[in-house]
Design a protein around this motif. Structure first.
Motif, PDB file in Angstrom:
ATOM      1  N   ARG B  13       0.837  -1.185   0.000  1.00  0.00           N
ATOM      2  CA  ARG B  13       0.000   0.000   0.000  1.00  0.00           C
ATOM      3  C   ARG B  13       0.882   1.249   0.000  1.00  0.00           C
ATOM      4  O   ARG B  13       0.599   2.235  -0.645  1.00  0.00           O
ATOM      5  CB  ARG B  13      -0.873  -0.030   1.255  1.00  0.00           C
ATOM      6  N   SER B 126     -11.798   4.810   1.557  1.00  0.00           N
ATOM      7  CA  SER B 126     -11.958   6.086   0.854  1.00  0.00           C
ATOM      8  C   SER B 126     -12.995   6.906   1.585  1.00  0.00           C
ATOM      9  O   SER B 126     -14.082   6.419   1.864  1.00  0.00           O
ATOM     10  CB  SER B 126     -12.494   5.817  -0.551  1.00  0.00           C
ATOM     11  N   SER B 150     -11.800  14.957   2.331  1.00  0.00           N
ATOM     12  CA  SER B 150     -11.955  13.722   1.541  1.00  0.00           C
ATOM     13  C   SER B 150     -10.578  13.151   1.258  1.00  0.00           C
ATOM     14  O   SER B 150      -9.600  13.896   1.183  1.00  0.00           O
ATOM     15  CB  SER B 150     -12.639  14.025   0.211  1.00  0.00           C
ATOM     16  N   GLY B 151     -10.541  11.834   1.113  1.00  0.00           N
ATOM     17  CA  GLY B 151      -9.250  11.230   0.782  1.00  0.00           C
ATOM     18  C   GLY B 151      -9.223   9.767   1.140  1.00  0.00           C
ATOM     19  O   GLY B 151     -10.264   9.119   1.212  1.00  0.00           O
ATOM     20  N   GLU B 152      -8.005   9.281   1.375  1.00  0.00           N
ATOM     21  CA  GLU B 152      -7.849   7.869   1.704  1.00  0.00           C
ATOM     22  C   GLU B 152      -7.180   7.753   3.065  1.00  0.00           C
ATOM     23  O   GLU B 152      -6.191   8.427   3.340  1.00  0.00           O
ATOM     24  CB  GLU B 152      -7.000   7.191   0.632  1.00  0.00           C
ATOM     25  N   ILE B 180      -4.945  10.909   6.781  1.00  0.00           N
ATOM     26  CA  ILE B 180      -5.668  10.850   5.500  1.00  0.00           C
ATOM     27  C   ILE B 180      -4.855  11.531   4.416  1.00  0.00           C
ATOM     28  O   ILE B 180      -4.343  12.640   4.617  1.00  0.00           O
ATOM     29  CB  ILE B 180      -7.039  11.566   5.635  1.00  0.00           C
ATOM     30  N   LYS B 183      -7.320  14.560  -1.194  1.00  0.00           N
ATOM     31  CA  LYS B 183      -7.444  14.730  -2.647  1.00  0.00           C
ATOM     32  C   LYS B 183      -7.502  16.205  -2.999  1.00  0.00           C
ATOM     33  O   LYS B 183      -6.954  16.645  -3.976  1.00  0.00           O
ATOM     34  CB  LYS B 183      -8.746  14.064  -3.118  1.00  0.00           C
TER      35      LYS B 183
END
Lengths: 414, 204
Positions: B13, B126, B150-152, B180, B183
Motif C-alpha cells: 500500500r 476512501s 476527503s481522501g484515503e 488521510i 485529494k
C-alpha cells in the motif's frame, strides 16, 4: 466550564450515538438555561445541597425537573466508581420523592397496588417493590419501609412523580379505602452514603451502634443536631445507608459527614450512580422497566411475595399468575461484551446475525468489571447464560454473551 | 472492514501511496510510513513532518530511531496554533501539503470524560468530507468522529486499541486518530484556525 458527561439516556432524549458538536452545544444550552432561569421555561428545582455541589465543582444538569450534579471536577466517573467501591461515596438523591402513609387502611392499600407481602413485613424493615397497574405492568419501582402497621415510608422515582401521584389518587378511589393519610416530605434531603467504609464514616457521627442495623433495617439515629431515619440500604450493591434529613438540616449534616470522615467520604454524582447500579444488576425505571413490563418479564419475580402468588389480591394478578405458571415470551438478562459498548436501544441478534431477538435497555463500559456490561430483554429461548449474541452497534455486528447479574457481587451487611 | 496488520500488505500500500506524493518527497531519502516508531532523530519543536524531505539528512535506519511525535508547541492544555479545527471539535494537522493527521480537541475529550474505546477507521478506506470515520466512547456516551476532508485513510493510531486514554491525556500528541491522504486541499479553507475555534467554543 467543563461540559458534562451524558445523562442517563432517558432524560437526554435522542439515541446515544450523537454528533460531538450537536451534543456539546445542547449541553451548553442546558447549562445556560439552568443559570439564566429563562422565563420561557420552568426554572429547575434545587435540592438543599445545590450550593454545596457548585462549591465542589459539580457539573450540574437537569434531571426530572431538578438541577443535579452529574460529575464533580475532582474525580472522573471511573475514579469515582473505584472510590465508592473501596472507600465511601455520598450521593444527593433529594430529588426523589419521600412519602409517609399513615392510617389503618394503608397495609390493605399497599397490598392492592404492590405484589409485596406488606402484611408480614417486619416493623422497621424496608424492601424493593413496585406499583402495578391492572395489566400487571410496572408503574414505578419503589422502596417500601414499614415503621408500624399504621405507618409506612415509601421512596419513589423523581421522574415518575406526576404519574405516581395520579396513580395513587386513582387507586385510593378505586379501592374505596379511606383511612389513609398521605404526606410528601417536600424539599427534604435524602442522602445515600455507599461503600465499604460508609459505616465507619457514619459511626463517627453518632453513638447509635450501627452494627445493629442490618441490610433492610431502618432506625432513628441520633446525631449532633438531630435525629434522622437511617436505613441500611442503597442502589449500588455496596454496604451503605440512606438518610432522610429535614430540609434545613441537610447541608449541615452533609458538611459534617464530609468534614469529619477524614477524607474517606467523597461526593459522587448521578453519572457514577448509573454505572454502579448497572454493575449491581439494578434497574432504572424508564429504561429497563416501564408500564408495559411485568415483574416476571423483568426477572423480578422475587419481589412477589410467596403468599401473594397463591392468594393474589393485587393489580394485574391474573396476568402475573399466568406468566408465573407458563412463562413469558421475553426476559430481562445481562450481557458482557468487549469492543464498543452496546448501549440503550442497541438491537440484539442471534449469532448468525439474521434474527432480531431482543434489545438492550442499559449498557456501558464497566469501570469495575473492565468489560462492557449491559442489560436488556431477549426472547426466552436465548436467555441462558453463555448464549452468544450479536449487538448492532453503528451498523456493525459485535459479539456479546448473555451473562449472570449482578456483574459485581453485592456486599450487603447481613 | 478490518484493517490489515500484515506488514507485507502495508508496504504494498505504501508503494501505491508513495507514487502519489509530491515529487521531492518521492525521491528523497525518507523514513517509510511503516510504523509509528520511525521518526527523525531531531526532536521536533513545531509541527513535525512524518518524514524529512532533505537530501542532506542521512537516512535513518529503520531499526534504531526513536523520537517523540509532536504536532504542537506548548502543553496539551492549550488549543494549539498551526492546526485547523472543525465545529465538530476535530483538529487537523497538515503535512507536506496533502497528508492530514486528524484527532479530537482537548475541549471535546474533556467533555467526554475518560475515553474507554476508540472505533478506528480501516486503512485504505476512501472517505468523503463530513463522513463519520469512527467513534469515541466514554463511560456515559459515544460520539462519532467526522472527517473534515476527503481522501484515503493511510494510517490509524493502533496505540488507541490498548490505550484509549491517550485521547484524554494527549489529544494533540499520541492521541491522534488517523492520517488521510487528501485529494482536494481546497476543503481545508473552510476549517477554522485556533482563534476562530476558541471564539466558537466560547460562544456555543
Amino acid at each position: 466550564m467543563a461540559l458534562l458527561s451524558k445523562l442517563p439516556n432517558r432524560t437526554a432524549g435522542p439515541s446515544c450515538i450523537c454528533n460531538l458538536a450537536r451534543w456539546s452545544r445542547s449541553q451548553n444550552k442546558t447549562i445556560n438555561r439552568t443559570l439564566a432561569n429563562n422565563a420561557n421555561s420552568t426554572p429547575l428545582l434545587q435540592t438543599p445541597l445545590y450550593d454545596l455541589h457548585l462549591a465542589h465543582g459539580a457539573s450540574m444538569h437537569p434531571f426530572a425537573g431538578f438541577s443535579m450534579p452529574i460529575t464533580y471536577e475532582t474525580q472522573s466517573i471511573i475514579e469515582s466508581n473505584k472510590w465508592v467501591r473501596s472507600q465511601a461515596g455520598l450521593f444527593d438523591v433529594s430529588h426523589m420523592v419521600q412519602h409517609i402513609f399513615t392510617g389503618k387502611d394503608v397495609t390493605a392499600f399497599l397490598e392492592r397496588i404492590t405484589p409485596t407481602d406488606v402484611r408480614e413485613l417486619a416493623p422497621y424493615t424496608g424492601v424493593y417493590s413496585m406499583f402495578l397497574n391492572n395489566n400487571g405492568g410496572i408503574v414505578d419501582d419503589i422502596i417500601i419501609t414499614k415503621h408500624t402497621d399504621d405507618k409506612y415510608y415509601i421512596v419513589t422515582n423523581a421522574a415518575c412523580r406526576a404519574g405516581d401521584l395520579a396513580f395513587l389518587q386513582e387507586q385510593k378511589k378505586l379501592h374505596g379505602l379511606s383511612d389513609i393519610s398521605h404526606e410528601i416530605l417536600e424539599e427534604w434531603g435524602l442522602l445515600a452514603l455507599q461503600g465499604p467504609r460508609a459505616a465507619e464514616a457514619l459511626q463517627g457521627l453518632t453513638e447509635f451502634d450501627l452494627t445493629q442495623l442490618k441490610f433492610g433495617n431502618v432506625g432513628l439515629v441520633p446525631v449532633k443536631g438531630g435525629k434522622y431515619w437511617v436505613s441500611r440500604s442503597g442502589y449500588t450493591g455496596e454496604d451503605g445507608f440512606e438518610i432522610s434529613v429535614p430540609k434545613e438540616e441537610t447541608l449541615g449534616f452533609t458538611e459534617r459527614l464530609l468534614g469529619e470522615s477524614n477524607s474517606v467520604v467523597k461526593l459522587a454524582g448521578l453519572g457514577v450512580r448509573d454505572a454502579l447500579r448497572l454493575e449491581a444488576g439494578l434497574c432504572l425505571y424508564g429504561q429497563d422497566l416501564d408500564e408495559t413490563t411485568t415483574p416476571v418479564q423483568a426477572s423480578l419475580s422475587w419481589v412477589i411475595g410467596k403468599r401473594r402468588r397463591l392468594e393474589g389480591g393485587f393489580n394485574g394478578y391474573e396476568v402475573i399468575a399466568e406468566e408465573l405458571k407458563n412463562g413469558t415470551s421475553r426476559r430481562r438478562v445481562g450481557f458482557l461484551s468487549d469492543g464498543p459498548p452496546a448501549r440503550e436501544g442497541s438491537k440484539i441478534y442471534e449469532e448468525t446475525g439474521v434474527k432480531l431477538i431482543g434489545v438492550v435497555t442499559s449498557g456501558l463500559p464497566s469501570p469495575t468489571v473492565g468489560r462492557n456490561i449491559a442489560m436488556g430483554y431477549i426472547e426466552k429461548s436465548f436467555m441462558q447464560r453463555g448464549t452468544e449474541v450479536l449487538f448492532d452497534i453503528r451498523s456493525r455486528k459485535r459479539t456479546g454473551t448473555v451473562a449472570k447479574m449482578p456483574f459485581v457481587p453485592p456486599k450487603y451487611y447481613r | 472492514m478490518s484493517y490489515q496488520k500484515n506488514i507485507l500488505m502495508v508496504s504494498t500500500r505504501l508503494a501505491a501511496v508513495r507514487s502519489r506524493l509530491p515529487v521531492a518527497a518521492r525521491s528523497a531519502k525518507f523514513v517509510p510510513l511503516l510504523s509509528n516508531r520511525f521518526y527523525s532523530k531531531t526532536t521536533p519543536k513545531t509541527i513535525a513532518p512524518l518524514f524529512t524531505v532533505s537530501r542532506n539528512t542521512p537516512s535513518t535506519s529503520l531499526s534504531n530511531v526513536r523520537g517523540r511525535r509532536s504536532y504542537i508547541n506548548g502543553s496539551d492544555e492549550e488549543t494549539p496554533e498551526g492546526l485547523r479545527y472543525t465545529e465538530e471539535h476535530e483538529w487537523l494537522a497538515l503535512e507536506d501539503g496533502n497528508l492530514a493527521v486528524i484527532g479530537i480537541t482537548g475541549y471535546a475529550s474533556k467533555a467526554l470524560g475518560d475515553v474507554v474505546y476508540v472505533e478506528l477507521p480501516s486503512v485504505g478506506a476512501s472517505i468523503v468530507a463530513g463522513e463519520p470515520i469512527g467513534a469515541v466512547e466514554s463511560v456515559k456516551s459515544a460520539s462519532d468522529i467526522y472527517s473534515p476532508v476527503s481522501g484515503e485513510i493511510i494510517e490509524v493510531n493502533e496505540q488507541l486499541d490498548k490505550k484509549p486514554g491517550l485521547v484524554n491525556a494527549e489529544p494533540y500528541r499520541r492521541g491522534w486518530i488517523c492520517k488521510i491522504l487528501i485529494k482536494d486541499t481546497t476543503e481545508l479553507e473552510s476549517m477554522m484556525d485556533n482563534n476562530r475555534y476558541q471564539t466558537f467554543i466560547a460562544s456555543s
